[in-house]
Design a protein around this motif. Structure first.
Motif, short mmCIF file in Angstrom:
data_model
loop_
_atom_site.label_atom_id
_atom_site.label_comp_id
_atom_site.label_asym_id
_atom_site.label_seq_id
_atom_site.Cartn_x
_atom_site.Cartn_y
_atom_site.Cartn_z
N PRO A 207 -2.52 -1.81 7.29
CA PRO A 207 -2.80 -0.48 7.84
C PRO A 207 -1.99 -0.18 9.11
CG PRO A 207 -4.84 -1.49 7.11
CD PRO A 207 -3.77 -2.55 6.99
N GLU A 208 -1.77 -1.18 9.94
CA GLU A 208 -0.97 -0.97 11.16
C GLU A 208 0.44 -0.51 10.82
OE1 GLU A 208 0.78 -3.48 15.01
OE2 GLU A 208 -0.21 -4.53 13.35
N ARG A 211 0.35 3.09 9.37
CA ARG A 211 0.16 4.08 10.44
C ARG A 211 1.45 4.26 11.24
NH1 ARG A 211 -5.06 1.84 10.80
NH2 ARG A 211 -4.31 0.29 12.30
N GLY A 212 2.10 3.15 11.54
CA GLY A 212 3.36 3.23 12.28
C GLY A 212 4.42 3.98 11.50
N GLY A 214 3.88 6.32 9.24
CA GLY A 214 3.53 7.74 9.28
C GLY A 214 3.88 8.38 10.60
N ASP A 215 3.62 7.67 11.70
CA ASP A 215 3.96 8.19 13.02
C ASP A 215 5.47 8.35 13.18
OD1 ASP A 215 1.29 8.21 13.67
OD2 ASP A 215 1.37 6.33 14.82
N TYR A 252 -2.23 6.71 1.27
CA TYR A 252 -1.10 7.35 1.94
C TYR A 252 -1.54 8.57 2.76
CZ TYR A 252 1.69 4.38 -1.13
OH TYR A 252 2.24 3.30 -1.78
N HIS A 255 -2.86 7.68 6.18
CA HIS A 255 -1.91 7.12 7.15
C HIS A 255 -0.74 8.05 7.44
CE1 HIS A 255 -4.10 3.54 5.64
NE2 HIS A 255 -3.95 3.11 6.89
N GLY A 256 -0.90 9.34 7.11
CA GLY A 256 0.12 10.32 7.45
C GLY A 256 1.37 10.23 6.62
#
Length: 417
Positions: A207-208, A211-212, A214-215, A252, A255-256
């Motif tokens: 997940p980390e 998320r990264g 997506g950011d 997906y 997580h953006g």
């Protein structure tokens, strides 16, 4: 970069098959002129006048927009056709051992040359490409694409779990490597080259890392590509890895990584609700029928995304796909449609392999049409002289499995082959 200015076409004459911008239709100009300016942009397209003295550019050939491969794996070039099982065992037995070799620069550079050579030979002027998880391999692929004059978007394949240690890169170093590649390559040569955020699939990422990713995509307005709902065992494993998600797509979304710049490959085992959510978010699909057949994954219902207005391109998915030829993929998409009780016309297939692919990867304003204002990415396809008329030409392009390499491949009017 190689100076190809002396091989730039300024006027092309011949039979033209012109995809329409926003509907899966193709128009034939039986004897057309395509005029290109010094920058490689199409100035005008129309029928040749009766007194035209411009010779036919590629006698016997048909001119179409360059093929757009919406899903292909550069590190799998040398394992094309490796029949080692369905998706997850195939990854373990064939893909991961080969991709580990891309940590070595000399090996990655050699395969980058082979990969680009195959694109040019088969008329693929633009591709959405997965590299390996090694930054050096992505760098070398970008370098070779730039040198050859090809168009494409490339992603460092993100993996911090679910693979051998030599392929894993933790979230911090992986995202730092992506930032460096973005700075160096994204938008290079008037946007001919782009960087693409590329989680391999949910199972390969914590997940980390998701998320990264997506950011990163949001911060730089980057395209995103990944796999979705390809294989039933993959789907079950994803459900176990992300127990809070109601389905694969929601991983997906959470997580953006699902939006108008997202491109999802395969999408075979999708619920109606998941398709509806993809349409609402404006995502796109890469349809990969040949690899779906080869790995026994199933057949995507092409009508499911198209009737919802989703953008759909075709992908070779080399190396599970058995050819770099989008013409072979067109034939596979026809067969896949029949297998699920529907039909797709050769006209629509050519559209998805050219204009549809351009729209799917976010280049709808740039390529995929033979029309004024678009960049002159063009392919000359040999078609037997006895093949006459639009329907017969489309059939020959889509279904002649014995068709050889293309006669010519041009990007921005520059002759690459």
């Amino acid at each position: 970069m190689v100076d190809m200015s002396e091989t730039r076409a300024r006027v092309l004459r011949g039979r033209l098959l012109c995809p329409r911008p926003d509907e899966p239709r193709v128009d034939l100009i039986a004897d057309g002129l395509l005029v290109i300016d010094a920058a490689g942009t199409i100035v005008s397209v129309g029928a040749a006048p009766p007194d035209c003295d411009e010779p036919e550019s590629y006698p016997g050939a048909v001119l179409v927009p360059g093929f757009v491969d919406a899903h292909v794996h550069f590190p799998q070039t040398r394992i094309l056709g490796s029949a080692s099982g369905p998706l997850l065992p195939w990854l373990e037995r064939s893909v991961f051992p080969e991709e580990a070799r891309f940590a070595e620069a000399r090996y990655a550079a050699a395969v980058a040359w082979e990969f680009c050579e195959q694109l040019v030979r088969h008329g693929t002027t633009c591709a959405a490409i997965y590299s390996s998880s090694h930054a050096i391999a992505a760098e070398l692929l970008f370098t070779e694409l730039e040198r050859r004059g090809l168009r494409g978007m490339v992603g460092l394949t993100l993996m911090d779990r679910g693979a051998p240690p030599e392929l894993l890169l933790a979230a911090g170093p992986a995202l730092t490597a992506c930032e460096a590649l973005v700075e160096r390559w994204h938008g290079r040569d008037a946007d001919r080259l782009r960087f693409c955020v590329t989680p391999r699939f949910a199972l390969s990422c914590t997940p980390e890392l998701l998320r990264g990713a997506g950011d990163l995509a949001e911060r730089h307005a980057l395209p995103v590509q990944t796999h979705l709902a390809e294989n039933l065992d993959e789907i079950s494993a994803t459900s176990r890895a992300f127990p809070g998600a109601k389905d694969y797509l929601e991983v997906y979304e959470a997580h953006g990584l699902c939006g108008p710049r997202s491109l999802f490959a395969h999408c075979i085992h999708m619920s109606e609700g998941a398709w509806d959510r993809m349409a609402e978010r404006g995502a796109a699909v890469a349809h990969c029928p040949d690899s779906n057949f080869f790995l026994g994954s199933g057949c995507m219902q092409l009508a499911a995304p198209t009737r919802r207005g989703l953008r759909v391109g075709l992908g070779t998915d080399v190396g599970a796909g058995r050819s770099f030829s989008l013409r072979q993929v067109m034939a596979g998409a026809h067969d896949a449609a029949l297998a699920v009780g529907t039909r797709v016309t050769p006209e629509a297939l050519l559209w998805h392999a050219t204009r549809g692919g351009a729209r799917a990867i976010g280049l709808e304003a740039t390529v995929g049409c033979l029309a004024a204002g678009y960049e002159a990415d063009v392919v000359a396809l040999d078609v037997p002289e006895y093949v006459q008329g639009e329907a017969a030409l489309l059939d020959a392009i889509a279904f002649r499995r014995d068709a050889g390499p293309v006669r010519a491949t041009l990007v921005r009017g520059r002759v690459l082959r």
